[in-house]
Design an enzyme around this catalytic site. Structure first.
Site, PDB file in Angstrom:
ATOM      1  NE  ARG A 132      -3.057  -3.123   0.367  1.00 37.12           N
ATOM      2  CZ  ARG A 132      -3.447  -4.086   1.212  1.00 37.12           C
ATOM      3  NH1 ARG A 132      -2.765  -4.335   2.328  1.00 37.12           N
ATOM      4  NH2 ARG A 132      -4.505  -4.826   0.946  1.00 37.12           N
ATOM      5  CG  ASP A 178      -6.002 -12.034   2.583  1.00 41.43           C
ATOM      6  OD1 ASP A 178      -5.186 -12.469   1.747  1.00 41.43           O
ATOM      7  OD2 ASP A 178      -6.076 -10.838   2.904  1.00 41.43           O
ATOM      8  CD  GLU A 179      -9.603  -8.796   3.109  1.00 38.35           C
ATOM      9  OE1 GLU A 179     -10.287  -8.201   3.943  1.00 38.35           O
ATOM     10  OE2 GLU A 179      -8.561  -8.313   2.622  1.00 38.35           O
ATOM     11  CD1 TRP A 204      -7.080 -13.394   8.250  1.00 42.39           C
ATOM     12  CD2 TRP A 204      -7.857 -11.322   8.522  1.00 42.39           C
ATOM     13  NE1 TRP A 204      -7.910 -13.122   7.203  1.00 42.39           N
ATOM     14  CE2 TRP A 204      -8.400 -11.857   7.336  1.00 42.39           C
ATOM     15  CE3 TRP A 204      -8.206 -10.015   8.887  1.00 42.39           C
ATOM     16  CZ2 TRP A 204      -9.285 -11.140   6.521  1.00 42.39           C
ATOM     17  CZ3 TRP A 204      -9.080  -9.300   8.077  1.00 42.39           C
ATOM     18  CH2 TRP A 204      -9.613  -9.864   6.909  1.00 42.39           C
ATOM     19  CE1 TYR A 234      -4.763  -8.448  11.361  1.00 38.46           C
ATOM     20  CE2 TYR A 234      -5.783  -6.957   9.786  1.00 38.46           C
ATOM     21  CZ  TYR A 234      -5.323  -8.216  10.121  1.00 38.46           C
ATOM     22  OH  TYR A 234      -5.412  -9.238   9.213  1.00 38.46           O
ATOM     23  CG  ASP A 268      -4.263  -1.653  10.067  1.00 37.63           C
ATOM     24  OD1 ASP A 268      -4.263  -2.519  10.977  1.00 37.63           O
ATOM     25  OD2 ASP A 268      -4.974  -1.746   9.053  1.00 37.63           O
ATOM     26  CD1 TRP A 289      -3.097  -5.287   8.520  1.00 35.29           C
ATOM     27  CD2 TRP A 289      -2.407  -5.723   6.433  1.00 35.29           C
ATOM     28  NE1 TRP A 289      -3.139  -6.641   8.333  1.00 35.29           N
ATOM     29  CE2 TRP A 289      -2.730  -6.942   7.073  1.00 35.29           C
ATOM     30  CE3 TRP A 289      -1.956  -5.739   5.115  1.00 35.29           C
ATOM     31  CZ2 TRP A 289      -2.607  -8.174   6.432  1.00 35.29           C
ATOM     32  CZ3 TRP A 289      -1.838  -6.971   4.479  1.00 35.29           C
ATOM     33  CH2 TRP A 289      -2.159  -8.162   5.120  1.00 35.29           C
ATOM     34  CD  GLU A 349      -5.187   2.186   1.442  1.00 38.25           C
ATOM     35  OE1 GLU A 349      -4.303   1.485   0.914  1.00 38.25           O
ATOM     36  OE2 GLU A 349      -5.946   2.916   0.788  1.00 38.25           O
TER      37      GLU A 349
HETATM   38  C1  ACM Z   1      -6.072  -9.480   5.950  1.00 40.34           C
HETATM   39  O1  ACM Z   1      -6.108  -8.570   6.782  1.00 40.34           O
HETATM   40  N1  ACM Z   1      -6.753  -9.365   4.829  1.00 40.34           N
HETATM   41  C2  ACM Z   1      -5.322 -10.697   6.183  1.00 40.34           C
END
Ligand code: ACM
Ligand code: ZN
Length: 762
Positions: free
Chosen positions: A156, A324-325, A391, A417, A419, A467, A469
């Site tokens: 990111r 993921d996702e 997670w 997390y 972030d 993370w 972003e």
């Molecule tokens: C994640 O936060 N998509 C692993």
């Protein structure tokens, strides 16, 4: 007379001697080891010599002199520090001892153990730098978990190699041993792959980047600047070698089948259907429908080529394959994917993801490595040898452990997390929100209680994820990392019986932050210790405050006039009393300012001097079990904007909760009104935990103001109530992601419960 609360005084009284993570066993003796120019460093093996050299470099940096270093000394030195790894030790064991008497310091263990012993010695040395006196002690230490991870997303935003090395140093200092490097995602591909040059010539760059928070405005703003970067294979090797010298394993993450836009932009043929694309490298975070085609064999050829180069660069046992996702919408209509489902007799698209991961696992296993995937790899069936990274809470980890798979716990719900927000989101820099307070991390136990003794063994360890972003520069990364890395360290290393949040938060963190304050590393200055962001109903017309700076050597300033505390306002020197006349209110605002001028956020405590609220006779003959609610869709910034006359839905509810009323809506206001019954004359503490804003009124008095747009945050307030019915009104609005409202009460039994329906009347 000045009373100096120096680091020395704390070190003397701290049963952990300022060490983070707290060692499993420490016996403190009287007396000190004094480091002087005549102190010698003795080493046993070549590996020990390298560790001794790290310590020598540190001393040189701090004192300006070079300590002599040798394997053997003909003449006994005046004082000596010996680095002795025992050949008998299993090289993987991280157990160590550190013995300090007045003339000798001995570091023992495997090579890894000696390294950790050196890290502990480093902290003792730095904590006592002013006096050069290292307290005599005997430390026997070993980690609770074998996997102690920290992750960094470089997709990111992209961070240079020098910073990656610095990040690795931070990890080593806090005895973390696994660096999870998130190298590929929708917003950028960051690793050179010789066979597929477009991955970096195209996939490493995006045309523009979102400005501000995702939810700040519609339409969103973008900067119009091309942005990106990548690591060459030479740079990757350099990092892996550097990490290895700090006993840190680097696990690369190559995402599949989702988070693939940067790849698809580079090689569109890897997408679904005929003539797929064009695709673009994403300019903001998202879960995008375009993912790798699981029907085309070419996708697997590509992945195998990429993973082959990756495995040559990273010697780690584990390769993280994401998982993921990955929305399956495109797979549903892709002829290749559907053909694959039919041919392989798969149940559905979840089965296809499971097929994808299993096929990759076979390839990785064949090369003697193992895969790690995010907990979505449970969907459709786990690959036989996969390790699961939990997670989305802890359930994925529990399920996998029960299936006898290895698990790494990294639940966003436990603050892991990084972030997520460290305080009230409306006082923090732009971010993704969520509740990531350090106390939450510290209080998390990575081993779930529900597992059997045998299943417990599957919990390899714990990891925190960074993370990126909303982390456009390394200063922001450091801000999010410190001091929370210290909590991650302690939950990963220290056994539960050795954990102590008060000692950690009030003694050791302030000491470590004081050292950071002298360096170029940025960090978040925690709130004033002892200051509460809450409302308090005072007793005897006054309230006492007892503050401590969250950074040793820093100062606390406060106000009682509603103005912002700073260097021009009152300097805290000793506990003080604030008088609140009957019927009045005083806001007490406090903040920390460090020697280098870094400031904490302001903590505001609202002091009320309210009389006991009288029971409301008009409340008699009401119906028990529910409150009235008024629901109104719309975008609000504050609950006072909610006009119940415009409600589109109203009715009765047995719980002060929006879930049954709002459905999936994310922009609305809701007001609950009625009466609450208490059956004794007593002080009650109410709490509002909400995302976004909320307010609580009792008998038309504002008791808790937790209003404004913010991520999950709790405020509490005490109020004295006469036995009987009292008017209650709760206002709440939701704007954007994250929806939480919990209204709790604590009575004389000290138990905090969500207000039950039996207390409610209408
Ligand atoms: C994640 O936060 N998509 C692993
Ligand atoms: Zn497809």
């Amino acid at each position: 007379m000045l009373i100096l609360f120096t680091t020395l005084t704390f070190a003397q009284t701290d049963p952990n001697l300022g060490i983070i993570p707290a060692p499993q066993s420490i016996i403190i003796k009287s007396g000190y080891f004094q480091i002087t120019e005549k102190t010698a460093l003795q080493y046993e093996t070549d590996a020990d010599r390298k560790i001794a050299e790290l310590f020598k470099t540190l001393v040189k940096d701090k004192e300006g002199f070079d300590l002599v270093m040798a394997k053997n000394f003909i003449q006994a030195p005046e004082s000596m520090i010996s680095f002795n790894s025992a050949k008998s030790q299993n090289v993987n064991t991280e157990t160590y001892t550190l013995y300090i008497d007045n003339k000798n310091i001995q570091l023992k263990g495997s090579v890894k153990g000696v390294f950790y012993s050196m890290q502990t010695l480093t902290q003792l040395y730095l904590n006592n730098l002013e006096t050069h006196q290292i307290p005599q002690c005997a430390i026997n230490d070993e980690p609770r978990y074998e996997y102690r991870g920290l992750h960094l997303d470089v997709c990111r935003y992209f961070f240079p190699i020098d910073f990656i090395k610095k990040y690795i140093d931070f990890m080593a200092a806090y005895k973390l041993n696994t660096f999870h490097w998130h190298l590929t995602d929708d917003q950028g591909w960051r690793i050179e792959i010789k066979k597929y040059p477009n991955l970096t010539s195209i996939g490493a760059y995006r045309d523009q980047t979102i400005i501000g928070n995702y939810h700040d405005r519609m339409p969103q703003w973008f900067d119009g600047n091309k942005y990106g970067g990548f690591y060459t294979q030479e740079e990757i090797k350099e990092v892996v070698a550097y990490a290895d010298s700090k006993f840190i394993t680097v696990i690369p993450e190559i995402e599949m089948p989702g988070h693939a836009l940067a790849v698809l932009a580079s090689y569109p043929e890897l997408g679904c259907g005929d003539n797929p694309g064009p695709y673009k490298v994403a300019d903001k975070w998202g879960v995008f429908p375009d993912i790798f085609c699981a029907g085309k064999d070419h996708t697997f050829d590509f992945m195998e080529d990429v993973l082959t180069e990756v495995m040559e660069l990273f010697p780690s046992k584990y390769i993280h394959i994401g998982g993921d996702e990955a929305p399956k919408t495109v797979w549903k209509t892709c002829p290749y994917c559907q053909q694959r489902i039919k041919k392989e007799h798969l149940k559905n698209e979840d089965g296809l993801q499971s097929y994808f991961i299993q096929r990759i696992e076979k390839f990785v296993n064949k090369k003697g490595r193992s895969i790690i995937g995010w907990d979505e790899i449970l969907d459709g069936g786990l690959a036989p040898n996969a390790t699961v990274m939990s997670w989305r809470g802890v359930n994925g980890g529990i399920t996998a452990a029960k299936q006898n798979h290895q698990v790494i716990m990294t639940p966003s719900t436990a603050g892991l997390y990084l972030d997520h927000t460290q305080g009230r989101s409306d006082q923090e820099p732009v971010g993704i929100g969520g509740d990531g307070r350090i106390s939450k991390i510290y209080n998390y136990d990575p081993t779930p209680e529900v597992l059997s003794a045998l299943q417990l063994k599957n919990i390899l360890g714990v990891q925190a994820n960074m993370w990126a972003e909303y982390l456009p520069n390394t200063t922001k990364v450091e801000y999010m990392l410190f001091p929370r890395i210290m909590a991650v360290s302690e939950i990963a290393w220290t056994n539960l019986n050795r954990k102590d949040f008060k000692n950690f938060n009030e003694i050791r963190i302030p000491q470590h932050l004081a050292l950071l304050d002298k360096t170029s590393t940025f960090y978040r200055v925690p709130e004033v210790i002892g200051a509460k962001d809450t409302s308090i109903n005072v007793i005897n017309d006054s309230y006492n405050f007892d503050f401590k700076p969250s950074v040793n050597g820093a100062k606390v300033y406060y106000t009682i006039d509603g103005y912002e505390p700073n260097e021009t306002t009152t300097l805290y020197t000793q506990p003080f009393k604030v008088n609140v006349p009957k019927g009045e209110m005083r806001p007490v605002k406090a903040r920390v300012i460090t020697p280098l001028g870094k400031k904490s956020v302001v903590t505001t405590t609202l002091l009320f001097n309210r009389d006991t609220l009288k029971a409301d006779d008009s409340g008699n003959n009401k119906n028990q079990g529910a409150l009235k609610y008024y629901y109104l869709p719309g975008k609000f910034k504050n609950t006072l904007e909610i006009d119940t006359n415009l409600a589109t839905k109203k009715g009765l509810t047995s719980q002060i909760s929006f879930t049954k009323v709002s459905g999936k809506a994310r922009e609305y206001g809701i007001v609950f009104t009625g009466f609450i019954n208490v059956n004794e004359n007593a002080n009650f503490e109410f709490s509002l935990y909400s995302d976004d804003g909320s307010r609580l009124y009792i008998d038309d008095e504002l008791i808790i103001d937790n209003d404004g747009k913010h991520a999950r945050f709790e405020r509490s307030a005490g109020v004295a109530l006469q036995s009987g019915l009292h008017k209650i009104k709760v206002l709440y609005f939701d704007d954007g992601p994250g929806s939480t409202l919990q209204v709790s009460v604590k009575g004389t039994d000290g138990k905090k419960i969500e207000i039950p329906s039996v207390m409610l009347y209408n």
